[in-house]
Design an enzyme around this catalytic site. Structure first.
Site, PDB file in Angstrom:
ATOM      1  N   GLN A   1       0.806  -1.222   0.000  1.00  0.00           N
ATOM      2  CA  GLN A   1       0.000   0.000   0.000  1.00  0.00           C
ATOM      3  C   GLN A   1       0.841   1.275   0.000  1.00  0.00           C
ATOM      4  O   GLN A   1       0.329   2.360  -0.294  1.00  0.00           O
ATOM      5  CB  GLN A   1      -0.934   0.015   1.209  1.00  0.00           C
ATOM      6  CG  GLN A   1      -2.053  -1.019   1.153  1.00  0.00           C
ATOM      7  CD  GLN A   1      -3.099  -0.711   0.103  1.00  0.00           C
ATOM      8  OE1 GLN A   1      -3.281   0.431  -0.304  1.00  0.00           O
ATOM      9  NE2 GLN A   1      -3.804  -1.733  -0.346  1.00  0.00           N
TER      10      GLN A   1
ATOM     11  N   CYS B   1     -18.638  -8.324   6.039  1.00  0.00           N
ATOM     12  CA  CYS B   1     -19.933  -8.935   5.693  1.00  0.00           C
ATOM     13  C   CYS B   1     -19.978  -9.381   4.233  1.00  0.00           C
ATOM     14  O   CYS B   1     -20.490 -10.445   3.916  1.00  0.00           O
ATOM     15  CB  CYS B   1     -21.059  -7.934   5.928  1.00  0.00           C
ATOM     16  SG  CYS B   1     -21.272  -7.468   7.659  1.00  0.00           S
TER      17      CYS B   1
ATOM     18  N   HIS C   1      -0.562  -3.096  -9.311  1.00  0.00           N
ATOM     19  CA  HIS C   1      -1.916  -2.572  -9.500  1.00  0.00           C
ATOM     20  C   HIS C   1      -2.353  -1.610  -8.405  1.00  0.00           C
ATOM     21  O   HIS C   1      -3.444  -1.035  -8.498  1.00  0.00           O
ATOM     22  CB  HIS C   1      -2.916  -3.715  -9.658  1.00  0.00           C
ATOM     23  CG  HIS C   1      -3.266  -4.433  -8.388  1.00  0.00           C
ATOM     24  ND1 HIS C   1      -4.441  -4.216  -7.701  1.00  0.00           N
ATOM     25  CD2 HIS C   1      -2.605  -5.376  -7.692  1.00  0.00           C
ATOM     26  CE1 HIS C   1      -4.490  -5.001  -6.644  1.00  0.00           C
ATOM     27  NE2 HIS C   1      -3.380  -5.712  -6.613  1.00  0.00           N
TER      28      HIS C   1
END
Length: 385
Positions: A178, A324, A200
């Site tokens: 990152q 979730c 990417h």
């Protein structure tokens, strides 16, 4: 799509990179291991890209090994170091907020008898160099701490941790997926022995990455085949993808300061706007030592899944701190590690920017997000205006 703010997941490939890759696939299609001209041309592309990637992190080209991306790089380093240094020790130090590529690799290694220490972090997601040093034993062979967190954007004290590792003669690896391309990374000044990156995340192609292995560091291979990439990552190289990685590295280096300033200003505008327009929110991650493109909030009285669905209906691409959508009932391990209770961690939102992000996109999110949050809160039995 009216606003793409999920750049920590992946970024748009620069058009010039896409065009160059397309040309390479039909013009420089030779296997780089061959001896004829077409293959030599492909080999030259690899050499150029190796130099470009090395320059981005202040390494030597011969210290760069190409991979298919971050997860592969993390795995090959952890497993390769453990295999090589089994006779010296079987202890690894990492943190509780690492990417799953590190955590799952450590879990697999534990099944083979490796001992792993998972260090706590503070409320901003930062591990202290003192905690790292205290965890070192005479069996420690590797310290692996991410450069910057993929969820909450906190930048770790990498240089200080690297100094601790160097003091105790322990190898130091950082998952810099990152960070590379967004903030300056210097493997020499930061005392880094091993590093992982992927294209990417800074406008290069998916499926292409690299690891840095400091000259003199020995590592066993975990993939078998030919002798490509010094035998550590055998297999025919993806010439076009590696070309794209090199071009992205050069672009990132040439535009880093201007992008940091502009994207950082948009990040601060987004943070200030959310805090001013939505009550009962919490900024996750450090305010100062933070990636210039990362915004992460926990929003009380809502579920992250519903938030993402309504954002998508309004043309906004984002991600949630809640797991979730990946089929898990548990919230992010990072948010739990910084001390958030489950009910708050479930209502988290990550907005990540890039050099393509515009003021108009940020303004649109600041217009729509408060309305969406209010709508979701009206459905919550816990929310009381």
């Amino acid at each position: 799509m009216k606003a793409y703010l999920d750049n920590a997941a992946t970024t748009k490939v620069l058009p010039e990179i896409a065009n160059a890759m397309a040309a390479a696939m039909v013009e420089n299609y030779g296997n780089p291991s061959g001896i004829y001209e077409l293959s030599r041309n492909s080999k030259n592309l690899l050499d150029t890209s190796r130099e470009q990637v090395a320059k981005l992190i202040n390494a030597s080209p011969k210290e760069i090994i190409f991979t298919c991306g971050g997860s592969e790089g993390d795995t090959m380093i952890l497993e390769g170091i453990v295999k090589k240094y089994r006779d010296k020790g079987n202890h690894i130090i990492t943190t509780k907020v690492e990417h799953h590529a590190i955590l799952h690799a450590c879990e697999a290694l534990e099944e083979t008898g490796v001992q792993v220490t998972y260090l706590d972090v503070d409320e901003n997601g930062k591990v202290s160099p003192e905690a790292v040093e205290a965890a070192i034993t005479d069996k420690t062979i590797l310290i692996s701490v991410m450069y910057a967190n993929n969820e909450i954007g906190t930048v770790m004290p990498i240089r200080e941790i690297g100094a601790v590792a160097k003091k105790h003669n322990v190898l130091f690896h950082t998952d810099a997926v990152q960070a590379v391309g967004h903030i300056p990374v210097d493997v020499v000044a930061d005392n880094i022995d091993l590093l992982t990156l992927t294209a990417h995340k800074f406008h290069g192609p998916k499926g292409t990455g690299a690891v840095y292995i400091r000259q003199g560091v020995k590592m066993d291979k975990i993939i078998y085949g030919g002798g490509q990439e010094k035998g550590l990552r055998p297999g025919t190289e993806d010439t076009a993808g590696i070309l794209g990685l090199g071009m992205a590295a050069e672009h990132a280096l040439n535009h880093m300061e201007e992008n940091k300033k502009r994207v950082g200003a948009l990040r601060d505008k987004l943070i200030a706007g959310i805090e001013a327009s939505i009550p009962e929110v919490r900024l996750n991650g450090a305010r100062v030592d933070r990636l210039p493109n990362n915004v992460n909030f926990s929003i009380k009285y809502i579920e992250g899944e519903g938030l993402l669905l309504l954002l998508d209906m309004n043309g906004i691409a984002a991600s949630s701190g809640s797991a979730c959508t990946s089929g898990s009932l548990d919230p992010s391990h990072v948010l739990l590690a910084i001390g958030l209770p489950h009910e708050i961690a479930h209502g988290s939102l990550r907005l990540t920017l890039s050099e393509f992000t515009t003021d108009e996109e940020v303004d649109y999110v600041l217009e729509k997000l408060p309305q969406i949050v209010e709508r979701l809160r009206e459905m919550s039995p816990l929310y009381n205006k």
